[in-house]
Write a protein that holds these residues in place. Sequence first.
Motif, mmCIF file in Angstrom:
data_model
loop_
_atom_site.group_PDB
_atom_site.id
_atom_site.type_symbol
_atom_site.label_atom_id
_atom_site.label_comp_id
_atom_site.label_asym_id
_atom_site.label_seq_id
_atom_site.Cartn_x
_atom_site.Cartn_y
_atom_site.Cartn_z
ATOM 1 N N HIS A 1 -3.911 -0.677 10.784
ATOM 2 C CA HIS A 1 -2.738 -1.551 10.760
ATOM 3 C C HIS A 1 -2.261 -1.701 12.214
ATOM 4 C CE1 HIS A 1 -2.516 -1.309 6.371
ATOM 5 N NE2 HIS A 1 -2.668 -0.001 6.480
ATOM 6 N N GLN B 1 3.783 3.553 8.255
ATOM 7 C CA GLN B 1 2.733 4.075 9.133
ATOM 8 C C GLN B 1 2.840 3.417 10.503
ATOM 9 O OE1 GLN B 1 0.374 6.536 8.487
ATOM 10 N NE2 GLN B 1 1.668 6.829 6.688
ATOM 11 N N GLY C 1 5.000 -0.576 2.546
ATOM 12 C CA GLY C 1 3.571 -0.400 2.798
ATOM 13 C C GLY C 1 2.863 -1.700 3.151
ATOM 14 N N GLN D 1 0.860 -1.179 0.000
ATOM 15 C CA GLN D 1 0.000 0.000 0.000
ATOM 16 C C GLN D 1 0.901 1.235 0.000
ATOM 17 O OE1 GLN D 1 -2.867 -0.259 3.190
ATOM 18 N NE2 GLN D 1 -3.129 -2.467 2.926
ATOM 19 N N THR D 2 1.080 1.798 -1.184
ATOM 20 C CA THR D 2 2.031 2.897 -1.328
ATOM 21 C C THR D 2 1.620 4.152 -0.572
ATOM 22 O OG1 THR D 2 0.891 3.540 -3.386
ATOM 23 C CG2 THR D 2 2.808 2.065 -3.567
ATOM 24 N N ASP D 3 0.346 4.260 -0.239
ATOM 25 C CA ASP D 3 -0.103 5.432 0.507
ATOM 26 C C ASP D 3 0.018 5.227 2.013
ATOM 27 O OD1 ASP D 3 -2.003 3.452 0.489
ATOM 28 O OD2 ASP D 3 -3.707 4.835 0.532
ATOM 29 N N SER D 4 0.530 4.082 2.446
ATOM 30 C CA SER D 4 0.636 3.789 3.885
ATOM 31 C C SER D 4 2.030 3.297 4.244
ATOM 32 C CB SER D 4 -0.405 2.746 4.293
ATOM 33 O OG SER D 4 -1.716 3.185 4.011
ATOM 34 N N ILE D 5 3.044 3.852 3.624
ATOM 35 C CA ILE D 5 4.417 3.424 3.892
ATOM 36 C C ILE D 5 4.873 3.957 5.247
ATOM 37 C CG2 ILE D 5 6.813 3.638 3.128
ATOM 38 C CD1 ILE D 5 5.821 3.649 0.269
ATOM 39 N N ASP E 1 1.521 -4.702 5.614
ATOM 40 C CA ASP E 1 1.019 -4.757 6.981
ATOM 41 C C ASP E 1 1.929 -5.660 7.817
ATOM 42 O OD1 ASP E 1 -1.257 -4.217 8.921
ATOM 43 O OD2 ASP E 1 -1.252 -6.408 8.909
ATOM 44 N N THR F 1 3.029 -0.449 9.344
ATOM 45 C CA THR F 1 3.435 -0.916 8.012
ATOM 46 C C THR F 1 4.938 -0.743 7.857
ATOM 47 O OG1 THR F 1 3.035 1.266 7.025
ATOM 48 C CG2 THR F 1 1.213 -0.311 7.003
#
Length: 297
Positions: free
Chosen positions: A75, A69, A83, A63-67, A85, A79
């Motif tokens: 999550h 995190q 990205g 998930q490139t928008d949640s690198i 989980d 992450t």
Amino acid sequence: MRDTAIDKKLWRTASGRVQPFPPFRRVNIANLFVLFAGVIILFMLACALVPQWIAPYPPTEMQTDSILQPPSSKHWFGTDYFGRDVFSLVVYGSRDSLFIGLMSVVVGGLAGSALGSLSGYLGGKWDLVLMRFIDILMTIPGILLALAIAAALGPGLLNIVLAVAVAGIPNYARVMRGQIMSIKGRPYITAAISIGMTRLDVFRKHILPGSLSPLLVMATLGIGSSILAGAGLSFLGLGLLKETPDWGALLSQGRGYLTVAWWICTFPGLAITLFVLSVNLIGDRLRDHLDPKKAKS
């Protein structure tokens, strides 16, 4: 006038009958720890057998928008740098880690028990030759021996299992030899031989069953050590080359992000710690159960 001490020990049921109050049983803290350890082990086994039922995301989903995190409701373990989980990675990584721990104990325990049984029961030159071979293995630290074997064989699941198993053979052989030598000199063994039983029947029916209890305890405690050894080999880059890494590989991949993303290393490390601690608690209770003298002390 009724004795107040007696009144305190009586209680009235719903039907009006008066009977002694049921004794209060104290909660055993040790039993609670063992119960907690059993729950942890069962959960880890479920993660290894049916990870798709527990992990919220596929382990390779990026998930490139949640690198990078931090842990959140979406999550739980955060992450990683791709990205992915981390909780899902830990769940899927348990399969290879537990396989290494269990299979290395099985292989090492069987091989070590066979060598120890032959050495202790046959004695003489067999004992001399086999024990000198075991002594040579014991001069090399277990983790160093496993590291050398894994480096020689190369990365791979079966290679790690073999490396960790060979490192544990001397301990199982020593324990089994001591048990065999202790039992074979007892009077009932001599009586069994005197009535015409063959040496193989005596060993199979009398000596072997009586020597398995300490070996079972040692194997249970050895699962935790084997998982730590397998994780150490994976951490050093001698583990599995897969898209879904095991716990040791997760630690190795996250060490470079420890200052900015502590959760990548922390949660795989906690998984290793919880499982090893749980196995050791179960092994200690099993040892106390099979050794009445230690339980009383």
